[in-house]
Design an enzyme around this catalytic site. Structure first.
Site, PDB file in Angstrom:
ATOM      1  N   GLY A  55       0.843  -1.194   0.000  1.00 12.18           N
ATOM      2  CA  GLY A  55       0.000   0.000   0.000  1.00 12.18           C
ATOM      3  C   GLY A  55       0.873   1.236   0.000  1.00 12.18           C
ATOM      4  N   CYS A  82       5.393  -6.101   1.462  1.00 11.69           N
ATOM      5  CA  CYS A  82       5.793  -4.699   1.416  1.00 11.69           C
ATOM      6  C   CYS A  82       5.195  -3.914   2.591  1.00 11.69           C
ATOM      7  CB  CYS A  82       5.423  -4.097   0.055  1.00 11.69           C
ATOM      8  SG  CYS A  82       6.310  -2.570  -0.276  1.00 11.69           S
ATOM      9  N   TYR A  83       4.217  -3.045   2.349  1.00 17.54           N
ATOM     10  CA  TYR A  83       3.582  -2.329   3.464  1.00 17.54           C
ATOM     11  C   TYR A  83       3.077  -3.335   4.509  1.00 17.54           C
ATOM     12  CZ  TYR A  83       0.219   0.575   6.025  1.00 17.54           C
ATOM     13  OH  TYR A  83      -0.471   1.219   6.998  1.00 17.54           O
ATOM     14  N   HIS A 169       7.786  -7.784  -4.001  1.00 19.43           N
ATOM     15  CA  HIS A 169       6.445  -8.134  -4.492  1.00 19.43           C
ATOM     16  C   HIS A 169       6.456  -9.473  -5.231  1.00 19.43           C
ATOM     17  CE1 HIS A 169       4.258  -4.427  -3.529  1.00 19.43           C
ATOM     18  NE2 HIS A 169       5.443  -3.859  -3.669  1.00 19.43           N
ATOM     19  N   GLU A 171       4.033 -11.079  -6.296  1.00 23.35           N
ATOM     20  CA  GLU A 171       2.902 -11.191  -7.226  1.00 23.35           C
ATOM     21  C   GLU A 171       3.207 -10.656  -8.625  1.00 23.35           C
ATOM     22  OE1 GLU A 171       3.229  -9.223  -4.670  1.00 23.35           O
ATOM     23  OE2 GLU A 171       2.238  -7.289  -4.895  1.00 23.35           O
ATOM     24  N   ASP A 227     -19.795 -11.868 -20.584  1.00 22.26           N
ATOM     25  CA  ASP A 227     -20.194 -11.921 -19.174  1.00 22.26           C
ATOM     26  C   ASP A 227     -21.644 -12.360 -18.989  1.00 22.26           C
ATOM     27  OD1 ASP A 227     -17.683 -10.881 -18.963  1.00 22.26           O
ATOM     28  OD2 ASP A 227     -18.343  -8.844 -18.500  1.00 22.26           O
ATOM     29  N   LYS A 368     -11.843 -11.471 -15.646  1.00 20.63           N
ATOM     30  CA  LYS A 368     -12.299 -11.677 -17.023  1.00 20.63           C
ATOM     31  C   LYS A 368     -11.730 -12.964 -17.654  1.00 20.63           C
ATOM     32  CE  LYS A 368     -14.496  -9.609 -20.534  1.00 20.63           C
ATOM     33  NZ  LYS A 368     -15.724  -8.812 -20.409  1.00 20.63           N
TER      34      LYS A 368
END
Ligand code: XMP
Length: 512
Positions: A55, A82-83, A169, A171, A227, A368
């Protein structure tokens, strides 16, 4: 009962959604909740572990976002990123300070302990850093398990209390084996069995919808896009013919779109389908209107009006199916960090509020690409599953100025050529959108021995990951040439084709 998984508390990082995706790619379910979610809310999601996202805040600021302290009492493993790592350090009495040098970009991580989080990860890997604060002192009970040149506490743990933290990170794709590190947390540390697949998502969802709806009746507004199509097929599997789909043909559709919806839903899936032919009503309402926002309003309101009329004809409807996706859901809960996104367009705006129906949103946990996978698994044709986005107001906002039947016919033909050639060139799935726009001007040309005075078609093709920003696609000259030739030869009323090279910003994707 929800599938066991990982709950991610969102502290506003632009990467929070990526954490969820990476974990799901390993067949482990994960969900994002706001950083201050209550314990009850967290436990409702059946977590076996918790991740604190990164963050933009600093933990030493007085109004820094903090989680509910009881999360530390749950006995569930926690991983701070991280944060998140700095929060953990601060909470347990360590010291976080502003770094003299921002560490941003690639760094080399040296792993000191391979027991759990870094199991089967090589000794040295490249990781992605993005932070302005650093841990100066570890709290009691914590030990470093990896370091970089600038960060002696690049990864830490308190094994007894089941708490881990990483400064980098995992990710983002720039972190080598980052997905494996997250997987280690979920599988080795939290003990999750990686069995979350689309097949079993379908199974669980069907059970959930059956419970929610029982033998009551539901309706779904089909648009022909991926969708609403996937949502409809899934709900039909759960409640059968108690679902009725309504497709409004507003006359602003692309070539063959209505026929394809009829064929797919009525003929192949045998889903009760009402097709409303409302072409004349829309065209009448749009007569003389040139302002883009007015067009949108007229089309949106008329759609709701017609949908309501049709719904009223069906007895005892209590539920409305909507194809809401995960990014729409989390945008509304995410803290106002750098990830806050402003949404301006909504497909079926205002329907649920007006109609007093309960919502079924079977895709609200999916991204998606996951919806596409689900669509494939449910047997929907590729043409629907991989369809590029198409705006609710349809071709009306791609005819600049007043809309009429004749221009719609011109645009429909030209658009079909663009799409067909882009598909033939193998580029359709790589492009966010590719389409034709009809301009309200005439230009002079020469065909054979005759002077012509006809309309202009613009080709628009963009690359984008979310439609919020976009770059014009560098389509090959040969493709552009082929499209130009075909449009001029095959579409009556057009004698010039131009290519739009505007990015977004400053342009928008649509011309209106
Ligand atoms: P713009 O033109 O704003 O478009 O760059 C961004 C994305 O949104 C789609 N779009 C719409 N979708 N109703 C919709 O449902 C609308 O009024 C609308 N306007 C634009 C556009 O196709 C692109 O994908």
């Amino acid at each position: 009962m929800k599938h066991q998984g990982i709950v991610i508390l969102d502290f506003g990082s632009q990467y929070t959604q990526l954490i969820a995706r990476r974990i799901r790619e390993s067949n482990i379910y994960s969900e994002i909740l706001p950083f201050n979610a209550s314990i009850e809310e967290i436990m409702n999601h059946n977590p076996k572990g918790i991740i604190f996202s990164g963050g933009p805040a600093s933990v030493y600021e007085p109004d820094a976002p903090r989680p509910n302290p009881e999360v530390f009492e749950l006995g569930l493993p926690i991983l701070g990123i991280c944060y998140g790592l700095q929060l953990i350090t601060d909470y347990f009495g360590g010291k976080v300070i502003k770094a003299e040098r921002h560490e941003y970009g690639r760094a080399e991580l040296e792993i000191l302990n391979h027991e759990d989080l870094f199991k089967d990860i090589p000794n040295n890997i490249h990781v992605w850093m993005s932070h302005g604060d650093r841990v100066l002192e570890l709290p009691d009970g914590f030990e470093p398990i990896a370091r970089t040149y600038n960060a002696p506490f690049a990864a830490i743990r308190n094994k007894e209390n089941k708490i881990w933290g990483v400064q980098f990170h995992p990710e983002v794709s720039h972190t080598y084996l980052g997905k494996e590190i997250l997987k280690n947390f979920a599988i080795n540390i939290c003990g999750i069995v990686p069995d979350w697949t689309m097949g079993n998502f379908i199974h669980e969802k069907i059970e959930e919808i059956k419970q929610q709806v029982g033998y009551k009746k539901a309706i779904c507004a089909l648009s022909g896009g991926v969708d609403s199509s996937v949502a409809a097929v899934l709900v039909h599997k759960a409640i059968g013919d108690n679902l009725t789909c309504i497709f409004v043909d507003n006359g602003l559709l692309r070539k063959g779109e209505r026929e394809q919806v009829e064929k797919t839903f009525r003929d192949n899936f045998h889903i009760p389908l009402i097709v409303v032919d409302a072409k004349d009503r829309f065209l009448n309402a749009l007569k003389g209107v040139t302002d883009p926002e007015k067009k949108r309003k007229i089309i949106g309101n008329l759609f709701i009006e017609i949908f309501e009329e049709e719904a009223k004809k069906l007895p005892d409807v209590e539920f409305l199916v909507q194809g809401t996706l995960y990014p729409d859901v989390i945008e509304s809960v995410s803290v106002k960090g750098p990830s806050a996104v402003i949404k301006t367009h909504h497909n079926v705006g205002g329907l649920p509020e007006k109609m007093n129906l309960k919502l079924i949103e079977p895709l609200r946990e999916l991204f998606k690409d996951e919806v596409r996978k689900l669509g494939k698994e449910l047997g929907l044709p590729d043409e629907i599953v991989y369809r590029q986005p198409f705006p609710g107001p349809g071709l009306a906002i791609r005819i600049i100025g007043e809309v009429n039947e004749k221009d719609l016919e011109i645009l429909r033909e030209a658009d079909a050529i663009v799409v067909e050639e882009v598909k033939k060139a193998g580029l359709y799935r790589d492009l966010w959108q590719s389409f034709a726009v009809l301009l309200p001007i005439k230009t002079v040309g020469v065909m054979g021995d005759y002077r012509t005075y006809e309309k202009v078609i613009a080709i628009r093709a963009v690359e984008s990951s979310d439609g919020m920003t976009a770059d014009w696609a560098r389509l090959p000259y040969e493709l552009l040439d082929k499209i130009m030739r075909r449009i001029i030869n095959e579409v009556e009323g057009v004698n010039r084709v131009v290519f739009d090279i505007t990015s977004k910003p400053p342009g928008t994707i649509e011309w209106e």
